[in-house]
Write a protein that holds these residues in place. Sequence first.
Motif, PDB file in Angstrom:
ATOM      1  N   PRO A  29       0.832  -1.207   0.000  1.00  0.00           N
ATOM      2  CA  PRO A  29       0.000   0.000   0.000  1.00  0.00           C
ATOM      3  C   PRO A  29       0.863   1.252   0.000  1.00  0.00           C
ATOM      4  O   PRO A  29       2.048   1.209   0.358  1.00  0.00           O
ATOM      5  N   LEU A  30       0.277   2.339  -0.389  1.00  0.00           N
ATOM      6  CA  LEU A  30       0.950   3.632  -0.352  1.00  0.00           C
ATOM      7  C   LEU A  30       0.985   4.123   1.091  1.00  0.00           C
ATOM      8  O   LEU A  30      -0.014   4.057   1.801  1.00  0.00           O
ATOM      9  N   MET A  31       2.150   4.600   1.546  1.00  0.00           N
ATOM     10  CA  MET A  31       2.271   5.168   2.886  1.00  0.00           C
ATOM     11  C   MET A  31       2.236   6.694   2.746  1.00  0.00           C
ATOM     12  O   MET A  31       3.086   7.280   2.073  1.00  0.00           O
ATOM     13  N   VAL A  32       1.249   7.328   3.370  1.00  0.00           N
ATOM     14  CA  VAL A  32       0.997   8.759   3.159  1.00  0.00           C
ATOM     15  C   VAL A  32       1.249   9.527   4.454  1.00  0.00           C
ATOM     16  O   VAL A  32       0.621   9.242   5.480  1.00  0.00           O
ATOM     17  N   TRP A  33       2.138  10.498   4.413  1.00  0.00           N
ATOM     18  CA  TRP A  33       2.478  11.306   5.586  1.00  0.00           C
ATOM     19  C   TRP A  33       1.345  12.280   5.900  1.00  0.00           C
ATOM     20  O   TRP A  33       0.677  12.793   5.005  1.00  0.00           O
ATOM     21  N   HIS A  34       1.140  12.536   7.184  1.00  0.00           N
ATOM     22  CA  HIS A  34      -0.008  13.324   7.629  1.00  0.00           C
ATOM     23  C   HIS A  34      -0.005  14.755   7.105  1.00  0.00           C
ATOM     24  O   HIS A  34      -1.047  15.408   7.054  1.00  0.00           O
ATOM     25  N   ARG A  35       1.143  15.273   6.720  1.00  0.00           N
ATOM     26  CA  ARG A  35       1.205  16.648   6.201  1.00  0.00           C
ATOM     27  C   ARG A  35       0.926  16.740   4.707  1.00  0.00           C
ATOM     28  O   ARG A  35       0.804  17.842   4.164  1.00  0.00           O
ATOM     29  N   ASP A  36       0.824  15.605   4.036  1.00  0.00           N
ATOM     30  CA  ASP A  36       0.443  15.623   2.622  1.00  0.00           C
ATOM     31  C   ASP A  36      -0.986  16.153   2.496  1.00  0.00           C
ATOM     32  O   ASP A  36      -1.778  16.082   3.440  1.00  0.00           O
ATOM     33  N   THR A  37      -1.303  16.660   1.335  1.00  0.00           N
ATOM     34  CA  THR A  37      -2.620  17.277   1.149  1.00  0.00           C
ATOM     35  C   THR A  37      -3.449  16.632   0.048  1.00  0.00           C
ATOM     36  O   THR A  37      -4.604  17.015  -0.144  1.00  0.00           O
ATOM     37  N   GLN A  38      -2.876  15.667  -0.670  1.00  0.00           N
ATOM     38  CA  GLN A  38      -3.618  15.037  -1.755  1.00  0.00           C
ATOM     39  C   GLN A  38      -3.440  13.525  -1.716  1.00  0.00           C
ATOM     40  O   GLN A  38      -2.415  13.013  -1.258  1.00  0.00           O
ATOM     41  N   LEU A  39      -4.458  12.838  -2.211  1.00  0.00           N
ATOM     42  CA  LEU A  39      -4.417  11.391  -2.352  1.00  0.00           C
ATOM     43  C   LEU A  39      -4.770  11.025  -3.788  1.00  0.00           C
ATOM     44  O   LEU A  39      -5.630  11.672  -4.389  1.00  0.00           O
ATOM     45  N   PRO A  40      -4.156   9.994  -4.335  1.00  0.00           N
ATOM     46  CA  PRO A  40      -4.559   9.528  -5.664  1.00  0.00           C
ATOM     47  C   PRO A  40      -5.888   8.792  -5.568  1.00  0.00           C
ATOM     48  O   PRO A  40      -6.461   8.641  -4.489  1.00  0.00           O
ATOM     49  N   ASP A  41      -6.376   8.309  -6.711  1.00  0.00           N
ATOM     50  CA  ASP A  41      -7.566   7.459  -6.690  1.00  0.00           C
ATOM     51  C   ASP A  41      -7.255   6.175  -5.926  1.00  0.00           C
ATOM     52  O   ASP A  41      -6.266   5.494  -6.222  1.00  0.00           O
ATOM     53  N   LEU A  42      -8.073   5.870  -4.948  1.00  0.00           N
ATOM     54  CA  LEU A  42      -7.836   4.719  -4.088  1.00  0.00           C
ATOM     55  C   LEU A  42      -9.126   3.949  -3.877  1.00  0.00           C
ATOM     56  O   LEU A  42     -10.221   4.503  -3.989  1.00  0.00           O
ATOM     57  N   ASP A  43      -8.977   2.679  -3.538  1.00  0.00           N
ATOM     58  CA  ASP A  43     -10.122   1.866  -3.153  1.00  0.00           C
ATOM     59  C   ASP A  43     -10.299   1.825  -1.640  1.00  0.00           C
ATOM     60  O   ASP A  43     -11.416   1.659  -1.150  1.00  0.00           O
ATOM     61  N   LEU A  44      -9.180   1.975  -0.922  1.00  0.00           N
ATOM     62  CA  LEU A  44      -9.204   1.844   0.533  1.00  0.00           C
ATOM     63  C   LEU A  44      -8.185   2.781   1.166  1.00  0.00           C
ATOM     64  O   LEU A  44      -7.053   2.881   0.693  1.00  0.00           O
TER      65      LEU A  44
END
Length: 229
Positions: A29-44
Amino acid sequence: MKAAVIVFPGSNCDRDVAVALEASMGAKPLMVWHRDTQLPDLDLIVVPGGFSYGDYLRCGAMAAHSPIMREVKAKAEAGTRVLGICNGFQILTETGLLPGVLMRNRNLKFICKDVHLRVENGDTDFTRAYGAGHIVRFPIAHAEGNYFTDAETFRAMEGNGQVAFRYCSRTGAVGEAANPNGSLSNVAGIYNATKTVLGLMPHPERLAEDLLGGSDGKKMFDSLVEALT
């Protein structure tokens, strides 16, 4: 299936759930840091357990205002599946994605042990691999797992099938003896109204393979993969 795990300062279960997801998905899975502001298209999206921001102020309160949570909330409201585990459940209630609050445990102590749960709604993307009435064993590790909401809201939740799991005995009996934290009606996990967001205090990722002492948690991740692939 495309999945992401949100990482906060103080998270300590983000890698655990990433390992469990990879075992079921066959991909990291993609690991996303809390300060990021965008997410790609995801299912979960998974909001993991831990002690975000050291649990200062109130569990999940500070993390709920992290930049990434605005995007998580937008994705959830658009239908992306969201799973919040332990501190992640607390964060989801703080954002308003799930109703109610998580208060201090009844005995005012941190509890860390395995518990048994009864699957109350087995007709969702998160639980179809179990089915209603199935008994599972997951670990808990929390000081604020005492779920509460007002009586009117809870009646509506029960009528809508939003109770996902209840604490129970090894044989499935629900009662005070099986309630580790004082949670309302033995609630261990709940859904939002559309069953696309699940929050639960126990940790399925900590018993997701036999080497860990049990694999009851793996079915949750398998269920999501089957539903969302």
